[in-house]
Design a protein around this motif. Structure first.
Motif, PDB file in Angstrom:
ATOM      1  N   UNK A  41       0.830  -1.135  -0.077  1.00  0.00           N
ATOM      2  CA  UNK A  41       0.063  -0.048  -0.010  1.00  0.00           C
ATOM      3  C   UNK A  41       0.962   1.258  -0.073  1.00  0.00           C
ATOM      4  N   UNK A  42       1.984   1.075   0.865  1.00  0.00           N
ATOM      5  CA  UNK A  42       2.915   2.351   0.962  1.00  0.00           C
ATOM      6  C   UNK A  42       3.701   2.627  -0.505  1.00  0.00           C
ATOM      7  N   UNK A  43       3.953   1.450  -1.128  1.00  0.00           N
ATOM      8  CA  UNK A  43       4.318   1.790  -2.523  1.00  0.00           C
ATOM      9  C   UNK A  43       3.522   2.316  -3.529  1.00  0.00           C
ATOM     10  N   UNK A  44       2.143   2.062  -3.384  1.00  0.00           N
ATOM     11  CA  UNK A  44       1.103   2.980  -4.173  1.00  0.00           C
ATOM     12  C   UNK A  44       1.030   4.189  -3.892  1.00  0.00           C
ATOM     13  N   UNK A  45       1.205   4.551  -2.563  1.00  0.00           N
ATOM     14  CA  UNK A  45       1.150   5.946  -2.015  1.00  0.00           C
ATOM     15  C   UNK A  45       2.125   6.735  -2.442  1.00  0.00           C
ATOM     16  N   UNK A  46       3.144   6.089  -2.660  1.00  0.00           N
ATOM     17  CA  UNK A  46       4.324   7.013  -3.151  1.00  0.00           C
ATOM     18  C   UNK A  46       4.263   7.739  -4.332  1.00  0.00           C
ATOM     19  N   UNK A  47       3.162   7.299  -5.242  1.00  0.00           N
ATOM     20  CA  UNK A  47       2.940   7.875  -6.351  1.00  0.00           C
ATOM     21  C   UNK A  47       1.818   8.947  -6.132  1.00  0.00           C
ATOM     22  N   UNK A  48       2.102  10.362  -5.980  1.00  0.00           N
ATOM     23  CA  UNK A  48       1.279  11.294  -5.738  1.00  0.00           C
ATOM     24  C   UNK A  48       0.005  11.524  -6.757  1.00  0.00           C
ATOM     25  N   UNK A  49       0.401  10.645  -7.910  1.00  0.00           N
ATOM     26  CA  UNK A  49      -0.786  10.841  -8.871  1.00  0.00           C
ATOM     27  C   UNK A  49      -1.949   9.812  -8.680  1.00  0.00           C
TER      28      UNK A  49
END
Ligand SMILES: O=C(O)[C@H](O)[C@H](O)COP(=O)(O)O
Ligand SMILES: [Mg+2]
Length: 306
Positions: free
Chosen positions: A173-181
């Motif tokens: 989940x963290x790795x998805x949230x790293x992308x601000x888009x």
């Protein structure tokens, strides 16, 4: 004005006569974990006998509305229909569908949470990944996880209560949230929830971990006190009159605020969940107090039948 305690027959009768519709929070009001609270069935039966309308508004996103009908029935609360239930998983589906630019035909959703979110999002046409996928129960191994690198079709993370939270789910989940888009949406912000005889960390606490680690802004909250669910209630039941509705809850900053912000006729705080009587005198929490309070919902039945 100080909240009125429902602790005698006259007060309860006047309380009941003031409203024709009661909106019930679930965790901490009807049940606490796997424990049905005292005289809940009897109180709901009394309201039915008095021709009161009863609806349920829960921030618990772990189940879909349909799943909740089974939970009610398993507790012996029969004949509750999907249409009477408004959950934060349902509110989140409404939010994604009506208040974002997401396209269900091509934008996938990564779910941090349980099947209730997946089912409600799928019901409005979204494809979801993550969530209850059993492969997430495996220990985190960045060499072996089937969920990274991220799926480029995922355009939103929905985060809710996940009672199977683990480092694998957090890392992906963290790795998805790293992308601000990639958009970030919360089903609710409750920091704890009751599981009699204990308290438990809630959705809001899990989301705070994701927000802090990813450096993201706090996500929009689809659950109470957001008015999204109340708007859905009045859209489904346009005949209701706000001044004749009473919100019954166990948390000041979600349930009672929800009722006050929604200009409902009254609010009943029950002390069988997360709040205790001190919140009515120690006003350091800064929240507006309810119209009424009671030790538990079952007191309505107990005093009415004395
Ligand atoms: O998300 C959570 O922490 C819990 O599910 C939430 O507190 C329970 O929701 P309620 O039925 O009390 O609105
Ligand atoms: Mg509650």
């Amino acid at each position: 004005m100080s909240p009125i305690k429902l602790d005698d027959k006259q007060t309860v009768v006047e309380f009941l006569n003031s409203f024709d519709t009661f909106l019930f929070d679930c965790d901490g009001v009807l049940w606490s974990g796997t424990h049905l609270l005292p005289n809940v069935i009897e109180t709901l039966a009394l309201l039915k006998k008095l021709n009161k309308k009863v609806l349920f508004v829960t921030n618990n996103s772990t189940k879909s509305r349909q799943d909740y009908t089974k939970k009610f029935s398993n507790f012996g609360i029969d004949n509750v229909t999907k249409e009477q239930i408004f959950s934060s998983s349902f509110a989140t589906a409404i939010y994604l569908k009506n208040f974002t630019n997401l396209d269900p035909s091509k934008d996938k959703i990564w779910v941090f949470g349980e099947s209730g979110i997946e089912k409600e999002l799928q019901e409005v046409g979204f494809s979801t990944i993550g969530g209850s996928d059993a492969r997430l129960d495996e220990p985190w191994d960045q060499q072996k996880t089937p969920f990274l690198p991220v799926d480029p079709e995922v355009k939103c993370v929905v985060a809710g209560l996940d009672t199977k939270i683990n480092f694998h789910r957090l890392c992906v989940t963290y790795n998805y949230l790293r992308d601000k888009d990639v958009q970030y949406v919360a089903t609710n912000i409750d920091t704890t929830f009751p599981g009699k005889p204990y308290m438990q960390p809630g959705c809001g606490s899990m989301i705070n971990l994701l927000t802090t680690s990813s450096g993201r802004e706090e996500p929009p909250n689809c659950g109470k006190p957001s008015q999204l669910m109340l708007d859905a209630v009045f859209k489904a039941y346009p005949e209701l009159k706000r001044e004749k509705c009473c919100m019954v809850g166990d948390r000041l900053n979600t349930d009672i605020k929800f009722g006050i912000d929604g200009k409902l006729g009254g609010q009943l705080l029950v002390l069988s969940g997360v709040e205790n009587e001190s919140c009515l005198t120690d006003l350091s929490h800064g929240f507006i107090l309810p119209t009424f309070y009671a030790d538990k919902l079952g007191d309505v039945y107990e005093h009415y039948t004395k």
